[in-house]
Write a protein that holds these residues in place. Structure first.
Motif, PDB file in Angstrom:
ATOM      1  N   MET A   1       0.826  -1.208   0.000  1.00 44.98           N
ATOM      2  CA  MET A   1       0.000   0.000   0.000  1.00 44.98           C
ATOM      3  C   MET A   1       0.860   1.259   0.000  1.00 44.98           C
ATOM      4  O   MET A   1       0.591   2.212  -0.728  1.00 44.98           O
ATOM      5  CB  MET A   1      -0.927  -0.003   1.231  1.00 44.98           C
ATOM      6  N   ALA A   2       1.915   1.242   0.826  1.00 46.09           N
ATOM      7  CA  ALA A   2       2.764   2.423   0.916  1.00 46.09           C
ATOM      8  C   ALA A   2       3.467   2.709  -0.409  1.00 46.09           C
ATOM      9  O   ALA A   2       3.792   3.861  -0.708  1.00 46.09           O
ATOM     10  CB  ALA A   2       3.791   2.253   2.026  1.00 46.09           C
ATOM     11  N   LYS A   3       3.696   1.664  -1.214  1.00 42.26           N
ATOM     12  CA  LYS A   3       4.366   1.873  -2.501  1.00 42.26           C
ATOM     13  C   LYS A   3       3.415   2.418  -3.562  1.00 42.26           C
ATOM     14  O   LYS A   3       3.850   3.024  -4.538  1.00 42.26           O
ATOM     15  CB  LYS A   3       4.977   0.554  -2.979  1.00 42.26           C
ATOM     16  N   ILE A   4       2.121   2.198  -3.372  1.00 44.27           N
ATOM     17  CA  ILE A   4       1.149   2.671  -4.362  1.00 44.27           C
ATOM     18  C   ILE A   4       1.065   4.186  -4.344  1.00 44.27           C
ATOM     19  O   ILE A   4       1.002   4.842  -5.397  1.00 44.27           O
ATOM     20  CB  ILE A   4      -0.236   2.066  -4.089  1.00 44.27           C
ATOM     21  N   LEU A   5       1.063   4.770  -3.134  1.00 46.93           N
ATOM     22  CA  LEU A   5       0.995   6.225  -2.990  1.00 46.93           C
ATOM     23  C   LEU A   5       2.320   6.693  -2.395  1.00 46.93           C
ATOM     24  O   LEU A   5       2.552   6.541  -1.195  1.00 46.93           O
ATOM     25  CB  LEU A   5      -0.169   6.624  -2.075  1.00 46.93           C
ATOM     26  N   PRO A   6       3.212   7.245  -3.180  1.00 46.14           N
ATOM     27  CA  PRO A   6       4.539   7.655  -2.690  1.00 46.14           C
ATOM     28  C   PRO A   6       4.442   8.599  -1.489  1.00 46.14           C
ATOM     29  O   PRO A   6       3.623   9.517  -1.461  1.00 46.14           O
ATOM     30  CB  PRO A   6       5.149   8.364  -3.907  1.00 46.14           C
ATOM     31  N   GLY A   7       5.279   8.327  -0.500  1.00 47.83           N
ATOM     32  CA  GLY A   7       5.311   9.177   0.683  1.00 47.83           C
ATOM     33  C   GLY A   7       4.273   8.817   1.725  1.00 47.83           C
ATOM     34  O   GLY A   7       4.215   9.459   2.789  1.00 47.83           O
ATOM     35  N   SER A   8       3.471   7.787   1.476  1.00 50.88           N
ATOM     36  CA  SER A   8       2.430   7.407   2.438  1.00 50.88           C
ATOM     37  C   SER A   8       2.958   6.379   3.424  1.00 50.88           C
ATOM     38  O   SER A   8       4.044   5.823   3.253  1.00 50.88           O
ATOM     39  CB  SER A   8       1.209   6.845   1.714  1.00 50.88           C
ATOM     40  N   ALA A   9       2.180   6.153   4.457  1.00 45.40           N
ATOM     41  CA  ALA A   9       2.498   5.138   5.461  1.00 45.40           C
ATOM     42  C   ALA A   9       1.269   4.273   5.667  1.00 45.40           C
ATOM     43  O   ALA A   9       0.144   4.786   5.695  1.00 45.40           O
ATOM     44  CB  ALA A   9       2.915   5.786   6.777  1.00 45.40           C
ATOM     45  N   ALA A  10       1.448   2.985   5.797  1.00 44.60           N
ATOM     46  CA  ALA A  10       0.320   2.071   5.984  1.00 44.60           C
ATOM     47  C   ALA A  10       0.490   1.307   7.285  1.00 44.60           C
ATOM     48  O   ALA A  10       1.610   1.009   7.697  1.00 44.60           O
ATOM     49  CB  ALA A  10       0.226   1.092   4.809  1.00 44.60           C
ATOM     50  N   SER A  11      -0.617   0.995   7.928  1.00 40.08           N
ATOM     51  CA  SER A  11      -0.538   0.269   9.185  1.00 40.08           C
ATOM     52  C   SER A  11      -1.775  -0.584   9.407  1.00 40.08           C
ATOM     53  O   SER A  11      -2.861  -0.277   8.899  1.00 40.08           O
ATOM     54  CB  SER A  11      -0.366   1.230  10.367  1.00 40.08           C
ATOM     55  N   ILE A  12      -1.597  -1.663  10.131  1.00 41.11           N
ATOM     56  CA  ILE A  12      -2.703  -2.504  10.598  1.00 41.11           C
ATOM     57  C   ILE A  12      -2.538  -2.588  12.103  1.00 41.11           C
ATOM     58  O   ILE A  12      -1.500  -3.045  12.594  1.00 41.11           O
ATOM     59  CB  ILE A  12      -2.670  -3.906   9.964  1.00 41.11           C
ATOM     60  N   VAL A  13      -3.540  -2.134  12.845  1.00 40.44           N
ATOM     61  CA  VAL A  13      -3.423  -2.022  14.295  1.00 40.44           C
ATOM     62  C   VAL A  13      -4.608  -2.713  14.966  1.00 40.44           C
ATOM     63  O   VAL A  13      -5.754  -2.534  14.546  1.00 40.44           O
ATOM     64  CB  VAL A  13      -3.380  -0.542  14.741  1.00 40.44           C
ATOM     65  N   ASN A  14      -4.305  -3.471  15.998  1.00 41.42           N
ATOM     66  CA  ASN A  14      -5.332  -4.094  16.825  1.00 41.42           C
ATOM     67  C   ASN A  14      -5.486  -3.238  18.081  1.00 41.42           C
ATOM     68  O   ASN A  14      -4.586  -3.175  18.919  1.00 41.42           O
ATOM     69  CB  ASN A  14      -4.922  -5.524  17.193  1.00 41.42           C
ATOM     70  N   TYR A  15      -6.625  -2.550  18.198  1.00 40.50           N
ATOM     71  CA  TYR A  15      -6.874  -1.652  19.329  1.00 40.50           C
ATOM     72  C   TYR A  15      -7.860  -2.272  20.314  1.00 40.50           C
ATOM     73  O   TYR A  15      -8.793  -2.978  19.923  1.00 40.50           O
ATOM     74  CB  TYR A  15      -7.490  -0.334  18.851  1.00 40.50           C
ATOM     75  N   ASP A  16      -7.650  -1.959  21.569  1.00 36.41           N
ATOM     76  CA  ASP A  16      -8.672  -2.150  22.592  1.00 36.41           C
ATOM     77  C   ASP A  16      -9.234  -0.762  22.859  1.00 36.41           C
ATOM     78  O   ASP A  16      -8.637   0.035  23.590  1.00 36.41           O
ATOM     79  CB  ASP A  16      -8.058  -2.751  23.858  1.00 36.41           C
ATOM     80  N   LEU A  17     -10.359  -0.434  22.243  1.00 35.96           N
ATOM     81  CA  LEU A  17     -10.913   0.913  22.334  1.00 35.96           C
ATOM     82  C   LEU A  17     -11.518   1.202  23.695  1.00 35.96           C
ATOM     83  O   LEU A  17     -11.825   2.362  23.993  1.00 35.96           O
ATOM     84  CB  LEU A  17     -11.978   1.116  21.244  1.00 35.96           C
ATOM     85  N   THR A  18     -11.704   0.199  24.526  1.00 34.22           N
ATOM     86  CA  THR A  18     -12.275   0.447  25.845  1.00 34.22           C
ATOM     87  C   THR A  18     -11.264   1.110  26.764  1.00 34.22           C
ATOM     88  O   THR A  18     -11.643   1.685  27.781  1.00 34.22           O
ATOM     89  CB  THR A  18     -12.765  -0.860  26.496  1.00 34.22           C
TER      90      THR A  18
END
Length: 358
Positions: A1-18
């Motif tokens: 994903m980051a390579k598709i849009l130059p200068g971008s950053a991609a992440s997958i995060v598992n949050y505990d929103l509570t």
């Protein structure tokens, strides 16, 4: 994903929103020190949770369109963290809910100046791939649950001296030994309604909750407390359960951390003190020994003052003197020490200790 849009950053995060907190994170384009500071501190100060926390599961969001970072430019999160990383100040993302404590965010960030050209393609790509992401996340969830099942203590828990239970942060009981099962059935101290560990009394319950949270948050490896519940004196020890997968590669949905809770009834019913041994050990007076006996049997300061025929202030002064002589600082600590000087445990006149839920 980051390579598709130059200068971008991609992440997958598992949050505990509570809480909120990060259970697992995989990212590219963020320096390690910034990532560490986000996980350890700034995640709780991220204003974007006001937006992402209310976004329906599976819906793609775009920050510049819905909640631009400039709207919270006066916050600590923006000034001290986000402003130093302009390539994260705009973005698109999708949220996938697994359960109340497991929310997966696929985020694609870039500069605000790039948003005009990047928002539409980023949103379109996320729309097209969200089904695949959802299936992958659900597979990761199943893997985590299976590994969690392998984390049980099995036969070992039966040999623990006391009522032993493996519980989650929410006090959901994942495993319990025979003594714990008997304690639940007895119901005088422990309960297990809807598979959640409970303790009789608001204060003991809150103290046990705090112990579990501190241990699972890594604040302290082990917590020990003594509770007075009615006429029962209970010791409680909470430790983090062994994690056989700690050395394995990080998982997007890791097994739920479990706490091992061991509760042991030191005394129940009427308890008599061995005054002679207590006086020899700590130099207590006869009046102080009598007060110790009342406290050990669960009587309050007010009740003790009535029974002894003195004011509450006098009782408190005597308690301070007892603390000093016994080297204790809290009533629970004193009770734990006094439990070693009991001569009669259980019903009045009983010569044998009350079994520990056996």
């Amino acid at each position: 994903m980051a390579k598709i849009l130059p200068g971008s950053a991609a992440s997958i995060v598992n949050y505990d929103l509570t809480r909120p907190s990060v259970s697992a994170i995989f990212t590219t384009g963020v320096e390690p020190e910034y990532l560490d500071s986000y996980v350890s501190y700034y995640v709780e100060r991220n204003p974007w949770f006001d937006y992402w926390g209310n976004l329906p599961s599976g819906k793609v969001g775009v920050t510049e369109r819905d909640y631009p970072s400039r709207t919270f430019s006066d916050t600590e999160f923006y000034c001290d963290w986000l402003s130093r990383q302009p390539h994260l100040q705009a973005g698109a993302g999708v949220r996938i809910d697994l359960d109340p404590r497991k929310t997966i965010f696929i985020a694609w960030n870039y500069e605000v100046a790039s948003a005009f050209g990047y928002d539409a393609p980023a949103a379109a790509i996320l729309e097209g791939t969200r089904t695949a992401f959802r299936e992958a996340v659900q597979a990761a969830h199943i893997l985590g649950e299976r590994l969690e099942g392998r984390s049980r203590l099995g036969h070992l828990i039966e040999h623990i001296d006391g009522a032993a239970m493996l519980v989650t942060r929410d006090r959901c009981v994942r495993e319990a030994n025979v003594r714990a099962t008997k304690a639940f059935a007895e119901g005088s101290v422990l309960t297990c309604a809807e598979n959640r560990l409970g303790v009789r009394g608001c204060q003991p319950q809150k103290r046990l909750d705090d112990m579990i949270q501190r241990v699972l948050n890594g604040v302290i490896p082990e917590e020990t407390e003594t509770f007075i519940i009615g006429q029962h004196v209970i010791s409680a020890v909470v430790t983090a359960a062994p994690n056989p997968h700690a050395s394995e590669a990080s998982l997007l949905v890791p097994p739920v951390p479990l706490a091992l809770v061991v509760m042991k009834r030191l005394a129940g019913g009427a308890v008599a003190l061995d005054d002679a041994s207590l006086r020899a050990a700590y130099g207590l007076s006869a009046g102080e020994c009598r007060l110790c006996g009342l406290l050990l049997n669960g009587y309050s300061i007010a009740e003790a003052s009535t029974m002894l025929g003195v004011t509450e202030g006098t009782v408190r002064q005597r308690v301070k003197a007892i603390f000093q002589k016994t080297g204790t600082h809290r009533q629970g600590e004193l009770i734990a020490r006094l439990a070693g000087f009991t001569t009669t445990v259980g019903g009045l006149g009983s010569e044998n200790p009350t079994p520990i839920w056996e």
